[in-house]
Write a protein that holds these residues in place. Structure first.
Motif, PDB file in Angstrom:
ATOM      1  N   VAL A 123       2.221   6.632   1.689  1.00  0.00           N
ATOM      2  CA  VAL A 123       2.993   5.383   1.762  1.00  0.00           C
ATOM      3  C   VAL A 123       2.158   4.290   2.434  1.00  0.00           C
ATOM      4  O   VAL A 123       2.118   3.142   1.976  1.00  0.00           O
ATOM      5  N   LEU A 124       1.468   4.648   3.510  1.00  0.00           N
ATOM      6  CA  LEU A 124       0.634   3.672   4.218  1.00  0.00           C
ATOM      7  C   LEU A 124      -0.478   3.150   3.301  1.00  0.00           C
ATOM      8  O   LEU A 124      -0.806   1.952   3.319  1.00  0.00           O
ATOM      9  N   ALA A 125      -1.059   4.037   2.501  1.00  0.00           N
ATOM     10  CA  ALA A 125      -2.113   3.606   1.586  1.00  0.00           C
ATOM     11  C   ALA A 125      -1.570   2.636   0.546  1.00  0.00           C
ATOM     12  O   ALA A 125      -2.216   1.625   0.213  1.00  0.00           O
ATOM     13  N   LEU A 126      -0.382   2.919   0.017  1.00  0.00           N
ATOM     14  CA  LEU A 126       0.232   2.015  -0.962  1.00  0.00           C
ATOM     15  C   LEU A 126       0.546   0.667  -0.329  1.00  0.00           C
ATOM     16  O   LEU A 126       0.354  -0.390  -0.954  1.00  0.00           O
ATOM     17  N   GLN A 127       1.035   0.701   0.916  1.00  0.00           N
ATOM     18  CA  GLN A 127       1.329  -0.552   1.615  1.00  0.00           C
ATOM     19  C   GLN A 127       0.062  -1.357   1.867  1.00  0.00           C
ATOM     20  O   GLN A 127       0.049  -2.586   1.708  1.00  0.00           O
ATOM     21  N   LEU A 128      -1.030  -0.664   2.254  1.00  0.00           N
ATOM     22  CA  LEU A 128      -2.295  -1.350   2.500  1.00  0.00           C
ATOM     23  C   LEU A 128      -2.790  -2.014   1.220  1.00  0.00           C
ATOM     24  O   LEU A 128      -3.209  -3.184   1.235  1.00  0.00           O
ATOM     25  N   ALA A 129      -2.739  -1.280   0.110  1.00  0.00           N
ATOM     26  CA  ALA A 129      -3.195  -1.849  -1.167  1.00  0.00           C
ATOM     27  C   ALA A 129      -2.368  -3.062  -1.550  1.00  0.00           C
ATOM     28  O   ALA A 129      -2.897  -4.067  -2.043  1.00  0.00           O
ATOM     29  N   GLY A 181      -3.688  -6.805  -1.993  1.00  0.00           N
ATOM     30  CA  GLY A 181      -3.654  -7.277  -3.373  1.00  0.00           C
ATOM     31  C   GLY A 181      -4.538  -6.460  -4.303  1.00  0.00           C
ATOM     32  O   GLY A 181      -5.068  -6.987  -5.283  1.00  0.00           O
ATOM     33  N   VAL A 182      -4.675  -5.145  -4.012  1.00  0.00           N
ATOM     34  CA  VAL A 182      -5.524  -4.263  -4.825  1.00  0.00           C
ATOM     35  C   VAL A 182      -4.638  -3.426  -5.760  1.00  0.00           C
ATOM     36  O   VAL A 182      -3.796  -2.672  -5.283  1.00  0.00           O
ATOM     37  N   PRO A 183      -4.828  -3.526  -7.060  1.00  0.00           N
ATOM     38  CA  PRO A 183      -4.049  -2.699  -7.990  1.00  0.00           C
ATOM     39  C   PRO A 183      -4.429  -1.228  -7.865  1.00  0.00           C
ATOM     40  O   PRO A 183      -5.608  -0.893  -7.727  1.00  0.00           O
ATOM     41  N   LEU A 184      -3.431  -0.355  -7.880  1.00  0.00           N
ATOM     42  CA  LEU A 184      -3.662   1.081  -7.840  1.00  0.00           C
ATOM     43  C   LEU A 184      -3.037   1.738  -9.065  1.00  0.00           C
ATOM     44  O   LEU A 184      -1.965   1.330  -9.528  1.00  0.00           O
ATOM     45  N   PHE A 185      -3.698   2.778  -9.558  1.00  0.00           N
ATOM     46  CA  PHE A 185      -3.188   3.539 -10.691  1.00  0.00           C
ATOM     47  C   PHE A 185      -3.140   5.024 -10.337  1.00  0.00           C
ATOM     48  O   PHE A 185      -2.074   5.617 -10.270  1.00  0.00           O
ATOM     49  N   ALA A 186      -4.301   5.627 -10.088  1.00  0.00           N
ATOM     50  CA  ALA A 186      -4.360   7.050  -9.780  1.00  0.00           C
ATOM     51  C   ALA A 186      -3.686   7.360  -8.442  1.00  0.00           C
ATOM     52  O   ALA A 186      -2.904   8.311  -8.336  1.00  0.00           O
ATOM     53  N   ILE A 187      -3.980   6.579  -7.408  1.00  0.00           N
ATOM     54  CA  ILE A 187      -3.377   6.826  -6.100  1.00  0.00           C
ATOM     55  C   ILE A 187      -1.876   6.593  -6.151  1.00  0.00           C
ATOM     56  O   ILE A 187      -1.090   7.345  -5.570  1.00  0.00           O
ATOM     57  N   GLN A 188      -1.465   5.565  -6.878  1.00  0.00           N
ATOM     58  CA  GLN A 188      -0.039   5.273  -7.030  1.00  0.00           C
ATOM     59  C   GLN A 188       0.684   6.432  -7.707  1.00  0.00           C
ATOM     60  O   GLN A 188       1.733   6.898  -7.246  1.00  0.00           O
ATOM     61  N   SER A 189       0.136   6.929  -8.822  1.00  0.00           N
ATOM     62  CA  SER A 189       0.811   8.005  -9.549  1.00  0.00           C
ATOM     63  C   SER A 189       0.804   9.304  -8.749  1.00  0.00           C
ATOM     64  O   SER A 189       1.748  10.091  -8.824  1.00  0.00           O
ATOM     65  N   SER A 190      -0.252   9.531  -7.953  1.00  0.00           N
ATOM     66  CA  SER A 190      -0.303  10.738  -7.125  1.00  0.00           C
ATOM     67  C   SER A 190       0.813  10.748  -6.094  1.00  0.00           C
ATOM     68  O   SER A 190       1.355  11.810  -5.757  1.00  0.00           O
ATOM     69  N   HIS A 191       1.184   9.573  -5.604  1.00  0.00           N
ATOM     70  CA  HIS A 191       2.250   9.508  -4.608  1.00  0.00           C
ATOM     71  C   HIS A 191       3.554  10.068  -5.165  1.00  0.00           C
ATOM     72  O   HIS A 191       4.329  10.706  -4.434  1.00  0.00           O
ATOM     73  N   VAL A 207     -10.090   7.202  -8.710  1.00  0.00           N
ATOM     74  CA  VAL A 207      -9.697   7.196  -7.292  1.00  0.00           C
ATOM     75  C   VAL A 207     -10.780   6.539  -6.442  1.00  0.00           C
ATOM     76  O   VAL A 207     -10.487   5.739  -5.550  1.00  0.00           O
ATOM     77  N   VAL A 208     -12.044   6.859  -6.733  1.00  0.00           N
ATOM     78  CA  VAL A 208     -13.154   6.276  -5.963  1.00  0.00           C
ATOM     79  C   VAL A 208     -13.224   4.763  -6.180  1.00  0.00           C
ATOM     80  O   VAL A 208     -13.470   3.998  -5.232  1.00  0.00           O
ATOM     81  N   ALA A 209     -13.002   4.324  -7.426  1.00  0.00           N
ATOM     82  CA  ALA A 209     -13.009   2.885  -7.690  1.00  0.00           C
ATOM     83  C   ALA A 209     -11.890   2.192  -6.918  1.00  0.00           C
ATOM     84  O   ALA A 209     -12.087   1.102  -6.348  1.00  0.00           O
ATOM     85  N   GLU A 210     -10.722   2.818  -6.889  1.00  0.00           N
ATOM     86  CA  GLU A 210      -9.607   2.244  -6.127  1.00  0.00           C
ATOM     87  C   GLU A 210      -9.927   2.209  -4.634  1.00  0.00           C
ATOM     88  O   GLU A 210      -9.660   1.215  -3.942  1.00  0.00           O
ATOM     89  N   ALA A 211     -10.522   3.297  -4.135  1.00  0.00           N
ATOM     90  CA  ALA A 211     -10.877   3.350  -2.717  1.00  0.00           C
ATOM     91  C   ALA A 211     -11.914   2.279  -2.385  1.00  0.00           C
ATOM     92  O   ALA A 211     -11.826   1.616  -1.333  1.00  0.00           O
ATOM     93  N   GLY A 212     -12.886   2.094  -3.271  1.00  0.00           N
ATOM     94  CA  GLY A 212     -13.895   1.068  -3.033  1.00  0.00           C
ATOM     95  C   GLY A 212     -13.305  -0.328  -3.018  1.00  0.00           C
ATOM     96  O   GLY A 212     -13.699  -1.180  -2.200  1.00  0.00           O
ATOM     97  N   ALA A 213     -12.345  -0.578  -3.909  1.00  0.00           N
ATOM     98  CA  ALA A 213     -11.703  -1.889  -3.945  1.00  0.00           C
ATOM     99  C   ALA A 213     -10.898  -2.140  -2.674  1.00  0.00           C
ATOM    100  O   ALA A 213     -10.928  -3.246  -2.102  1.00  0.00           O
ATOM    101  N   MET A 214     -10.186  -1.107  -2.204  1.00  0.00           N
ATOM    102  CA  MET A 214      -9.426  -1.248  -0.956  1.00  0.00           C
ATOM    103  C   MET A 214     -10.373  -1.465   0.226  1.00  0.00           C
ATOM    104  O   MET A 214     -10.117  -2.311   1.093  1.00  0.00           O
ATOM    105  N   ALA A 215     -11.467  -0.683   0.252  1.00  0.00           N
ATOM    106  CA  ALA A 215     -12.416  -0.810   1.366  1.00  0.00           C
ATOM    107  C   ALA A 215     -13.046  -2.194   1.406  1.00  0.00           C
ATOM    108  O   ALA A 215     -13.166  -2.807   2.475  1.00  0.00           O
ATOM    109  N   THR A 216     -13.443  -2.700   0.251  1.00  0.00           N
ATOM    110  CA  THR A 216     -14.070  -4.020   0.197  1.00  0.00           C
ATOM    111  C   THR A 216     -13.099  -5.097   0.664  1.00  0.00           C
ATOM    112  O   THR A 216     -13.461  -5.990   1.447  1.00  0.00           O
ATOM    113  N   ALA A 217     -11.849  -4.989   0.192  1.00  0.00           N
ATOM    114  CA  ALA A 217     -10.837  -5.977   0.588  1.00  0.00           C
ATOM    115  C   ALA A 217     -10.519  -5.901   2.075  1.00  0.00           C
ATOM    116  O   ALA A 217     -10.182  -6.907   2.704  1.00  0.00           O
TER     117      ALA A 217
END
Length: 298
Positions: free
Chosen positions: A243-249, A253-263, A183-193
């Motif tokens: 939903v907003l987080a998935l739309q932002l990713a 163009g950031v792939p999500l796995f943990a956040i996606q499955s949690s939704h 989750v932290v790796a996904e958050a970092g990728a979204m934040a950087t982008a």
């Protein structure tokens, strides 16, 4: 003054060596490892005696295992159990499951030997610094017989209950840490982008009232434990934010796995009629599946 009984330590790897070093400051130690250099290092550093054969353990009342896999622990116990004195205790510090602890006890019981799960909750640096913790499980009498060795390994100890409970706590702790890492790796990728400063993101997520802490220290510790889902942030609102987080990713163009499955869990909880409850009500799904997240009230 009576010389204390030696402590045998199997495994001088990254964690095993500093553990053995800590024990060696207070007890005579016997050590075993397949790496001859590690044995020589232990001899030179704290006077450890290499174990040449299982028969060397005839007077050893405490054995510490710090090994890479449950299968290796079981193999070692099969070799040494017939040679240990009755009343000896094996401290299993390796990361194993409760089933492996119970298998070890079944193997040792005919010889009058106990096993205690003494799972290490720390990294190598913490073991070296003396700030490691132990998650204990097993017979309190067996723990008492090895208390001095346990104290030498780590002063902070939490007794979780019956045999296997300490091992389970360690595995669960690691599972959470490893899942949060994704989750932290996904958050970092979204934040950087998105151009969010990573140091400020770390400060946000580590704030005691937000980020990583709040779901544990408030929603699990209070809402779920007490079964109180009235008021608070509605699950429907949390689902909307997800939903907003998935739309932002997707936009970034950031792939999500943990956040996606949690939704998906929020979707299921909303479909189950929990939309107006506090979003901790996702825990109700596990209760419906026969796996409650807290014990039933007495």
């Amino acid at each position: 003054m009576t010389q204390p009984s030696p402590v045998a330590i199997y495994g001088l790897g990254n964690m095993g060596y500093p553990l053995a070093e800590r024990v060696g400051r207070q007890f005579p130690t016997q050590v075993f490892d397949l790496d001859a250099a590690a044995l020589q290092r232990a001899q030179a550093a704290f006077g450890a005696t290499p174990i040449a054969a299982p028969s060397d353990l005839a007077g050893t009342r405490t054995v510490v295992l710090c090994l890479p896999s449950p299968a290796i622990s079981q193999s070692v116990l099969q070799q040494i159990a017939p040679h240990l004195p009755r009343g000896a205790v094996v401290l299993e510090t390796s990361t194993v499951n409760p089933e492996h602890i119970h298998a070890a006890q079944k193997l040792l019981a005919p010889y009058g030997i106990d096993v205690v799960d003494a799972s290490i909750l720390a990294g190598v640096g913490q073991m070296v610094a003396g700030t490691a913790s132990l998650a204990l499980g097993g017979d309190p009498a067996a723990i008492a017989r090895t208390q001095g060795v346990l104290d030498a390994i780590a002063s902070k100890q939490v007794y979780f209950g019956a045999l296997g409970a300490g091992a389970a706590a360690k595995v669960i702790n690691n599972a959470v840490a490893h899942a949060v890492m994704i989750v932290v790796a996904e958050a970092g990728a979204m934040a950087t982008a998105a151009g969010v400063d990573c140091q400020k993101l770390i400060a946000l997520l580590s704030d005691a009232q937000m980020g990583l802490h709040r779901p544990l220290t408030y929603r699990y510790a209070e809402r779920i434990v007490q079964g109180d889902y009235a008021g608070g942030m509605p699950l429907d609102a949390a689902r909307k934010d997800s939903v907003l987080a998935l739309q932002l990713a997707q936009t970034l163009g950031v792939p999500l796995f943990a956040i996606q499955s949690s939704h998906s869990v929020y979707d299921m909880a909303a479909a189950a009629g929990h939309g107006r409850d506090d979003y901790a009500a996702v825990a109700k799904l596990w209760a419906d599946w026969g796996c409650p997240t807290v014990p039933p009230a007495a």
